[in-house]
Write a protein that holds these residues in place. Structure first.
Motif, PDB file in Angstrom:
ATOM      1  N   ARG A   1       1.018   2.839  -3.374  1.00 58.84           N
ATOM      2  CA  ARG A   1      -0.090   3.478  -4.119  1.00 58.84           C
ATOM      3  C   ARG A   1      -0.364   4.882  -3.636  1.00 58.84           C
ATOM      4  O   ARG A   1       0.509   5.471  -2.655  1.00 58.84           O
ATOM      5  CB  ARG A   1      -1.248   2.857  -3.820  1.00 58.84           C
TER       6      ARG A   1
ATOM      7  N   TRP B   1      -9.973   1.239  -2.719  1.00 63.31           N
ATOM      8  CA  TRP B   1      -8.985   1.941  -3.051  1.00 63.31           C
ATOM      9  C   TRP B   1      -7.955   0.952  -3.662  1.00 63.31           C
ATOM     10  O   TRP B   1      -7.123   1.521  -4.621  1.00 63.31           O
ATOM     11  CB  TRP B   1      -8.334   2.625  -1.726  1.00 63.31           C
ATOM     12  N   ARG B   2      -7.600  -0.155  -3.222  1.00 55.44           N
ATOM     13  CA  ARG B   2      -6.633  -1.191  -3.893  1.00 55.44           C
ATOM     14  C   ARG B   2      -6.984  -1.393  -5.287  1.00 55.44           C
ATOM     15  O   ARG B   2      -6.021  -1.654  -5.851  1.00 55.44           O
ATOM     16  CB  ARG B   2      -6.494  -2.460  -2.694  1.00 55.44           C
TER      17      ARG B   2
ATOM     18  N   THR C   1     -10.828   0.469   1.939  1.00 53.53           N
ATOM     19  CA  THR C   1      -9.744  -0.154   1.548  1.00 53.53           C
ATOM     20  C   THR C   1      -9.844  -0.950   0.240  1.00 53.53           C
ATOM     21  O   THR C   1      -8.687  -0.938  -0.593  1.00 53.53           O
ATOM     22  CB  THR C   1      -9.063  -0.881   2.593  1.00 53.53           C
TER      23      THR C   1
ATOM     24  N   LYS D   1      -4.910   7.234   0.066  1.00 55.12           N
ATOM     25  CA  LYS D   1      -6.474   6.864   0.024  1.00 55.12           C
ATOM     26  C   LYS D   1      -7.097   7.986   0.140  1.00 55.12           C
ATOM     27  O   LYS D   1      -6.743   8.826   1.072  1.00 55.12           O
ATOM     28  CB  LYS D   1      -6.570   5.864   1.009  1.00 55.12           C
ATOM     29  N   LYS D   2      -8.130   8.247  -0.514  1.00 56.04           N
ATOM     30  CA  LYS D   2      -8.956   9.472  -0.293  1.00 56.04           C
ATOM     31  C   LYS D   2      -9.871   9.145   0.991  1.00 56.04           C
ATOM     32  O   LYS D   2      -9.896   8.093   1.718  1.00 56.04           O
ATOM     33  CB  LYS D   2      -9.900   9.604  -1.355  1.00 56.04           C
TER      34      LYS D   2
ATOM     35  N   GLN E   1     -12.708   6.649   1.717  1.00 51.39           N
ATOM     36  CA  GLN E   1     -12.746   5.465   0.724  1.00 51.39           C
ATOM     37  C   GLN E   1     -12.242   4.068   1.445  1.00 51.39           C
ATOM     38  O   GLN E   1     -11.452   4.010   2.239  1.00 51.39           O
ATOM     39  CB  GLN E   1     -11.604   5.894  -0.338  1.00 51.39           C
TER      40      GLN E   1
ATOM     41  N   ASP F   1       0.799  -1.074  -0.133  1.00 55.12           N
ATOM     42  CA  ASP F   1      -0.143  -0.129   0.232  1.00 55.12           C
ATOM     43  C   ASP F   1       0.696   1.246  -0.038  1.00 55.12           C
ATOM     44  O   ASP F   1       0.418   2.270  -0.400  1.00 55.12           O
ATOM     45  CB  ASP F   1      -0.848   0.148   1.188  1.00 55.12           C
TER      46      ASP F   1
END
Length: 482
Positions: A209, A221-222, A218, A212-213, A216, A206
């Motif tokens: 990446r 998001w992924r 998880t 994350k918003k 959001q 993670d």
């Protein structure tokens, strides 16, 4: 207006829109500074202002913006004197009947001689601060160069270690490519399946990446945020399209931990490497691992110890293999580096492989006694460096604590000397000041103990309590012409 400080949008914004305008030119400049700053990847940034022709007060604000730009061009920067002068003219707001007069005053406003002198002094002080900043930047560059020399850290071997660790993990190595700007980037292999069997890998990946918003989920998001490409050197701009890997990055720490543990998993020699070189002499290199440990088995130092020799067929030897002198050893290591970088990776035939493999244990037995004194010599050098480092860091810490002690003592003396003015504060302010004074007194009591204890603790940390020398690899360099 709350967004004029503390926010850095330069990584992904090149346009800024002012939906309102403050009456202070300095605040306008601060807002524009959210995108007009270092590491901005765009060649040009645009700051937009709305001017409504049917609104009378907008004519005044339009003049304000123009005046701000004029001042910057004439003086090179804004001054608080100028800020205050313009803001004072607008203190009572913009009445429709006064709009034209205010616009003309701002347009024609000029500083008198005294204010110009103050402004120039302010700007000169700012320039002095810039010179100090440049000097600090040069010091930081020197520190960075010294740190690189001390750690012997370079991006290519760092990248190779990451790729090798991925292969130990059973994955593909990093894939080289270029981004839309022509810069070199590296892509991680798909590690999603490993994350399915080991949940801790999901959290590790993670970190590659985009953030994350807020709110959001998880899993969502992924799915939507793929693992980004990585770079190993500073590109000179700030962007969220890639991740700049460094030693403290979570994925790096995990992969390098595996590399270290798997690379030295056995207590005895268990691996050999065979490569060809452009040289005409067959050579052998025994690689040893030197580790120095401090209190509590803390690893203080680690390095590979090479011992190179000319390889002679066992039937032709008149005694044990003899290690090269230092200059010939460096030549051998250069040949090894060149061979490892060879994309074709040519390998001698099976007959030569069998001959060298049969001789390997005898070669180790003959070279190992010569490895020990070489490693002992490097251990002494490392211990001396660690001792000097402990002394320097202990001295620096002591000086820092003494400076802090003096600062706290000055603040407490200032408080004691101005007690009569505290009566003018409200109760909340009085409680806060008295609380600060109590904290200062407690900290002064603690400083004496810290100055005696902490520098010694730093010195003790760098004291070597144990060392370990072990063989970890054997390399044969076979001539291409043989």
């Amino acid at each position: 207006d709350a967004a004029r400080e503390g926010l850095n949008f330069q990584a992904y914004c090149a346009d800024l829109f002012h939906f309102d305008l403050p009456w202070n030119p300095g605040r306008i400049e601060q807002r524009n500074g959210r995108i007009d700053r270092k590491l901005q990847p765009a060649d040009e940034v645009r700051c937009h202002y709305f001017v409504l022709p049917q609104r009378v007060e907008d004519r005044v604000l339009e003049v304000l913006v123009r005046k701000t730009e004029t001042i910057k061009k004439e003086l090179g920067s804004l001054s608080k004197v100028i800020d205050d002068d313009i803001e004072r003219r607008l203190t009572n707001g913009i009445r429709h009947r006064d709009a034209d007069r205010l616009a003309m005053e701002i347009e024609q406003a000029d500083l008198d001689a005294e204010k110009k002198r103050v402004s120039e002094e302010e700007l000169e002080a700012a320039r002095d601060r810039q010179e100090d900043l440049k000097e600090q930047i040069e010091k930081c560059r020197t520190l960075l160069d010294n740190s690189r020399a001390w750690a012997q850290f370079e991006p290519p071997p760092f990248r190779d270690a990451i790729s090798c660790s991925l292969e130990i993990l059973g994955a593909e190595p990093l894939t080289e490519g270029v981004d839309e700007h022509g810069r070199t980037i590296y892509t991680f292999p798909p590690l999603d399946r490993r994350a399915e069997t080991d949940a801790s890998w999901a959290a590790t990946l993670d970190t590659l990446r985009v953030p994350k918003k807020q709110g959001q989920k998880t899993a969502e998001w992924r799915r939507e945020a793929p693992i980004r490409p990585v770079v190993f050197e500073d590109a000179g701009i700030l962007t969220e399209e890639t991740v700049h890997l460094h030693l403290e990055q979570r994925v790096v720490q995990r992969l390098l931990a595996r590399f270290r543990s798997q690379g030295f998993i056995y207590n005895d020699l268990s691996r050999a490497c065979l490569a060809q070189s452009s040289d005409s002499v067959p050579r052998v290199i025994l690689l040893g691992r030197l580790s120095l440990y401090g209190k509590g088995a803390e690893r203080l130092h680690e390095e590979l110890v090479p011992l190179a020799a000319r390889w002679i067929e066992p039937s032709q030897r008149k005694g044990p293999l003899q290690a090269y002198a230092r200059d010939t050893e460096l030549r051998t290591l250069e040949l090894l580096e060149r061979s490892l970088k060879d994309a074709e990776h040519r390998t001698p035939g099976t007959v030569i492989q069998r001959k060298l493999l049969d001789a390997a244990m005898r070669d180790i037995d003959e070279l190992l006694p010569q490895l020990q004194p070489r490693a002992e010599e490097l251990a002494r050098i490392a211990e001396e460096k660690l001792g000097r480092r402990g002394e320097k860091e202990g001295k620096d810490l002591r000086e820092t604590l003494e400076r802090q002690q003096e600062n706290v003592r000055e603040e407490l003396a200032k408080y004691e000397g101005q007690k009569q003015f505290i009566l003018e504060f409200d109760e909340e302010e009085k409680r806060q000041i008295e609380s600060d004074a109590r904290a200062w007194r407690n900290r002064l009591d603690q400083f004496g103990t810290d100055i005696l204890r902490e520098p010694k603790r730093i010195r003790d940390f760098y004291e070597v309590h144990a060392k370990r020398i072990e063989p970890v690899g054997l390399v044969y360099l076979w001539p291409e012409s043989n």
